[in-house]
Design a protein around this motif. Sequence first.
Motif, mmCIF file in Angstrom:
data_model
loop_
_atom_site.group_PDB
_atom_site.id
_atom_site.type_symbol
_atom_site.label_atom_id
_atom_site.label_comp_id
_atom_site.label_asym_id
_atom_site.label_seq_id
_atom_site.Cartn_x
_atom_site.Cartn_y
_atom_site.Cartn_z
ATOM 1 N N LYS A 70 -21.528 31.144 10.897
ATOM 2 C CA LYS A 70 -21.660 30.581 9.560
ATOM 3 C C LYS A 70 -21.365 31.645 8.513
ATOM 4 O O LYS A 70 -21.694 32.812 8.701
ATOM 5 N N LEU A 71 -20.759 31.211 7.422
ATOM 6 C CA LEU A 71 -20.590 32.055 6.238
ATOM 7 C C LEU A 71 -21.291 31.318 5.110
ATOM 8 O O LEU A 71 -20.850 30.258 4.671
ATOM 9 N N VAL A 72 -22.425 31.878 4.651
ATOM 10 C CA VAL A 72 -23.341 31.196 3.735
ATOM 11 C C VAL A 72 -23.269 31.822 2.346
ATOM 12 O O VAL A 72 -23.279 33.053 2.225
ATOM 13 N N ARG A 73 -23.233 30.985 1.315
ATOM 14 C CA ARG A 73 -23.326 31.480 -0.056
ATOM 15 C C ARG A 73 -24.111 30.484 -0.901
ATOM 16 O O ARG A 73 -24.247 29.314 -0.546
ATOM 17 N N HIS A 101 -30.285 30.942 12.550
ATOM 18 C CA HIS A 101 -30.117 31.134 11.108
ATOM 19 C C HIS A 101 -31.133 30.306 10.336
ATOM 20 O O HIS A 101 -31.445 29.175 10.706
ATOM 21 N N LEU A 122 -26.657 25.443 -1.709
ATOM 22 C CA LEU A 122 -25.909 26.334 -0.820
ATOM 23 C C LEU A 122 -24.623 25.681 -0.357
ATOM 24 O O LEU A 122 -24.530 24.454 -0.279
ATOM 25 N N GLN A 129 -22.557 36.724 0.138
ATOM 26 C CA GLN A 129 -22.443 35.797 1.261
ATOM 27 C C GLN A 129 -22.958 36.488 2.514
ATOM 28 O O GLN A 129 -22.853 37.706 2.642
ATOM 29 N N GLN A 157 -22.727 21.609 2.530
ATOM 30 C CA GLN A 157 -23.426 21.907 1.295
ATOM 31 C C GLN A 157 -24.845 21.375 1.433
ATOM 32 O O GLN A 157 -25.068 20.296 1.986
ATOM 33 N N TYR A 165 -21.791 26.448 2.915
ATOM 34 C CA TYR A 165 -21.473 27.322 4.027
ATOM 35 C C TYR A 165 -20.380 26.736 4.907
ATOM 36 O O TYR A 165 -20.225 25.540 5.028
ATOM 37 N N LYS A 166 -19.612 27.665 5.453
ATOM 38 C CA LYS A 166 -18.534 27.353 6.367
ATOM 39 C C LYS A 166 -19.033 27.573 7.793
ATOM 40 O O LYS A 166 -19.842 28.478 8.019
ATOM 41 N N ASP A 208 -31.849 34.895 3.073
ATOM 42 C CA ASP A 208 -31.119 34.359 4.220
ATOM 43 C C ASP A 208 -31.327 35.278 5.419
ATOM 44 O O ASP A 208 -31.256 36.502 5.269
ATOM 45 N N ASP A 215 -16.992 22.585 6.300
ATOM 46 C CA ASP A 215 -17.764 23.093 5.170
ATOM 47 C C ASP A 215 -18.980 22.200 4.985
ATOM 48 O O ASP A 215 -18.883 20.973 5.105
#
Length: 184
Positions: free
Chosen positions: A73-76, A120, A131, A111, A50, A133-134, A84, A48
């Motif tokens: 990636k999983l972005v929020r 990305h 942000l 996300q 940040q 993201y994983k 994004d 993870d």
Amino acid sequence: MTSITPLSIPEILLITPRRHGDARGWFSETWSRRTLAEAGVEHDFVQDNQAFNAKAGTVRGLHFQQSPHPQAKLVRVLRGEIFDVAVDVRAGSPTYGKWAGARLTAAGGEQLLVPRGFAHGYVTLTDDCELFYKVDGLYAPQTEGSLIWNDPEVGIEWPWDGEVILSDKDKVAPRLKDMPVPAF
């Protein structure tokens, strides 16, 4: 129920988890292996990250890692709002050089799932933007690559008209036509 919407490049997904709210605030399940696996999305996230951006107009990217250490990636967004973007840089792909993007906001909880093989990046649309993201691959700087954020041949429609803030590295990233095609 979580909403999962493919963008113009179907591998790029906009995922909006449901929020359950009452007078106290809200609760949201932001990642569920089971929920996404039922939708055909399976990733083994291993790290993870940040990021904090002090000023609106900050551009980070477009970055990727290639084999043997590619990353999905999983972005929020935890605070603020971004636009994004993911650009297909997979050799032989029918969407090579094409992009898809979405606004992600802390208020909405959206996300973006960026698969392996995509560069990305994002632009912050608010000050004090944060942000989370994983990633499904560990950071491996020796496999990093980048693509210039404003490549006219890619033609990303960034929703920011002012000056941008870039890292020194991102200022000198190559255009797609000048970049060696990465291996994934």
